[in-house]
Design a protein around this motif. Structure first.
Motif, PDB file in Angstrom:
ATOM      1  N   VAL A  85      30.442  36.310  37.607  1.00 28.35           N
ATOM      2  CA  VAL A  85      31.721  36.990  37.399  1.00 28.35           C
ATOM      3  C   VAL A  85      31.468  38.236  36.553  1.00 28.35           C
ATOM      4  O   VAL A  85      31.102  38.134  35.383  1.00 28.35           O
ATOM      5  CB  VAL A  85      32.742  36.069  36.707  1.00 28.35           C
ATOM      6  N   LEU A  86      31.635  39.399  37.171  1.00 32.53           N
ATOM      7  CA  LEU A  86      31.359  40.668  36.496  1.00 32.53           C
ATOM      8  C   LEU A  86      32.650  41.269  35.961  1.00 32.53           C
ATOM      9  O   LEU A  86      33.722  41.109  36.555  1.00 32.53           O
ATOM     10  CB  LEU A  86      30.697  41.644  37.474  1.00 32.53           C
ATOM     11  N   ALA A  87      32.524  41.989  34.844  1.00 28.69           N
ATOM     12  CA  ALA A  87      33.672  42.690  34.266  1.00 28.69           C
ATOM     13  C   ALA A  87      33.595  44.155  34.666  1.00 28.69           C
ATOM     14  O   ALA A  87      32.578  44.820  34.445  1.00 28.69           O
ATOM     15  CB  ALA A  87      33.656  42.548  32.746  1.00 28.69           C
ATOM     16  N   GLY A  88      34.676  44.654  35.265  1.00 30.02           N
ATOM     17  CA  GLY A  88      34.669  46.043  35.714  1.00 30.02           C
ATOM     18  C   GLY A  88      35.998  46.719  35.455  1.00 30.02           C
ATOM     19  O   GLY A  88      36.863  46.193  34.744  1.00 30.02           O
ATOM     20  N   ILE A  89      36.159  47.878  36.048  1.00 28.68           N
ATOM     21  CA  ILE A  89      37.419  48.620  35.940  1.00 28.68           C
ATOM     22  C   ILE A  89      37.538  49.521  37.164  1.00 28.68           C
ATOM     23  O   ILE A  89      36.523  49.948  37.721  1.00 28.68           O
ATOM     24  CB  ILE A  89      37.458  49.481  34.648  1.00 28.68           C
ATOM     25  N   GLU A  90      38.756  49.751  37.600  1.00 33.14           N
ATOM     26  CA  GLU A  90      39.020  50.807  38.576  1.00 33.14           C
ATOM     27  C   GLU A  90      39.628  51.947  37.776  1.00 33.14           C
ATOM     28  O   GLU A  90      40.842  52.034  37.607  1.00 33.14           O
ATOM     29  CB  GLU A  90      39.990  50.319  39.657  1.00 33.14           C
ATOM     30  N   VAL A  91      38.759  52.769  37.230  1.00 33.28           N
ATOM     31  CA  VAL A  91      39.216  53.802  36.295  1.00 33.28           C
ATOM     32  C   VAL A  91      39.797  54.985  37.067  1.00 33.28           C
ATOM     33  O   VAL A  91      39.286  55.367  38.124  1.00 33.28           O
ATOM     34  CB  VAL A  91      38.055  54.234  35.361  1.00 33.28           C
ATOM     35  N   VAL A 128      31.894  49.986  37.471  1.00 37.23           N
ATOM     36  CA  VAL A 128      32.964  50.970  37.310  1.00 37.23           C
ATOM     37  C   VAL A 128      33.217  51.633  38.665  1.00 37.23           C
ATOM     38  O   VAL A 128      32.323  52.231  39.247  1.00 37.23           O
ATOM     39  CB  VAL A 128      32.605  52.048  36.258  1.00 37.23           C
ATOM     40  N   THR A 129      34.441  51.471  39.158  1.00 37.91           N
ATOM     41  CA  THR A 129      34.877  52.195  40.352  1.00 37.91           C
ATOM     42  C   THR A 129      35.828  53.284  39.880  1.00 37.91           C
ATOM     43  O   THR A 129      36.701  53.013  39.053  1.00 37.91           O
ATOM     44  CB  THR A 129      35.632  51.251  41.309  1.00 37.91           C
ATOM     45  N   ALA A 130      35.653  54.510  40.361  1.00 37.64           N
ATOM     46  CA  ALA A 130      36.538  55.601  39.960  1.00 37.64           C
ATOM     47  C   ALA A 130      37.430  55.977  41.136  1.00 37.64           C
ATOM     48  O   ALA A 130      36.932  56.219  42.229  1.00 37.64           O
ATOM     49  CB  ALA A 130      35.708  56.797  39.507  1.00 37.64           C
ATOM     50  N   SER A 131      38.737  55.984  40.908  1.00 37.66           N
ATOM     51  CA  SER A 131      39.682  56.257  41.991  1.00 37.66           C
ATOM     52  C   SER A 131      40.670  57.342  41.597  1.00 37.66           C
ATOM     53  O   SER A 131      41.279  57.258  40.537  1.00 37.66           O
ATOM     54  CB  SER A 131      40.493  54.994  42.323  1.00 37.66           C
ATOM     55  N   PRO A 132      40.845  58.363  42.439  1.00 37.18           N
ATOM     56  CA  PRO A 132      41.956  59.283  42.226  1.00 37.18           C
ATOM     57  C   PRO A 132      43.242  58.665  42.796  1.00 37.18           C
ATOM     58  O   PRO A 132      43.261  58.259  43.956  1.00 37.18           O
ATOM     59  CB  PRO A 132      41.551  60.533  43.011  1.00 37.18           C
ATOM     60  N   HIS A 133      44.265  58.548  41.974  1.00 37.77           N
ATOM     61  CA  HIS A 133      45.533  57.974  42.437  1.00 37.77           C
ATOM     62  C   HIS A 133      46.675  58.985  42.382  1.00 37.77           C
ATOM     63  O   HIS A 133      47.713  58.781  42.989  1.00 37.77           O
ATOM     64  CB  HIS A 133      45.944  56.772  41.576  1.00 37.77           C
TER      65      HIS A 133
END
Ligand code: ZN
Length: 237
Positions: free
Chosen positions: A184-190, A211-216
């Protein structure tokens, strides 16, 4: 044989009713693609057969007009000397030759998926807890998973700021320690901000596994600005 319905006031669906002996032929015909179907019909013609949405029929000989396949797709392909072709490959890009030579590739199937590196929990806009997501991933046979909430700019998605993220990572690490059979990994959709900076400091991101980077937001930027924004995000260490 045809009628149309509108589903939920939005999508039109055509319904076709055909005899059971034509079911496979109709399924094959309407699945397409057109290019793939043209290639099949050419093979049929060379074999003095005729292929249409009702079946595969003899075009010559004493039993001209007799149906020889059509109840299922496999029967049609077999009668044409081909292995059944998965719908995803029906594009006339070499699959017909491969099907004749018994050399179709093995496609990926859901059982091949070993893990998922993008998911949300009730900490942001997901519907299930960390524990429930672990149970669901385990039930799917996954070996690893990453929990990736939204970051603070995503206010409507209850995105996490530095303090809430630190607390959440603690909860993920604690859950990971309880479940040794899945990683179980800790991440973020920054969020990628309008100018390409990320929504959380590098030091915070460095503590995470994924770390996933997303433009929203600001998605209607003109092309050059949008490209520079994404390049700047990609170049983040
Ligand atoms: Zn997401």
């Amino acid at each position: 044989t045809k009628s149309s319905v509108v589903v939920n006031g939005r999508m039109q669906a055509d319904l076709r009713v055909v005899p059971a002996k034509s079911f496979g032929a109709a399924l094959q015909y309407f699945t397409g693609s057109k290019e793939h179907n043209v290639a099949l019909r050419e093979i049929a013609v060379r074999a003095k057969l005729r292929l249409n949405e009702y079946g595969l029929f003899r075009e010559a000989g004493p039993d001209k007009g007799r149906q020889i396949a059509g109840a299922d797709e496999e029967g049609i392909y077999k009668a044409l000397g081909l292995a059944w072709v998965p719908p995803e490959l029906r594009e006339d890009r070499g699959e017909v030759v491969a099907a004749g030579a018994g050399k179709l590739p093995d496609l990926l199937s859901p059982q091949d998926i070993r893990g998922d590196l993008h998911m949300h929990t009730t900490a942001s806009d997901g519907r299930n807890t960390i524990e429930e997501m672990i149970q669901a991933c385990r039930a799917l046979g996954y070996k690893y998973m990453a929990i990736t909430e939204h970051s603070k700019s995503q206010v409507q998605a209850n995105g996490l700021d530095e303090a809430r993220l630190a607390e959440h990572v603690g909860a993920i690490r604690a859950a990971a320690a309880r479940h040794k059979d899945i990683v179980v990994l800790a991440g973020i959709e920054v969020d990628v901000l309008k100018d390409g900076r990320l929504d959380l400091p590098d030091g915070v991101l460095a503590e995470l596994d994924v770390v996933t980077a997303s433009p929203h937001s600001a998605l209607s930027q003109e092309g050059k600005g949008a490209t520079e924004r994404l390049i700047r995000a990609v170049e983040n260490p």
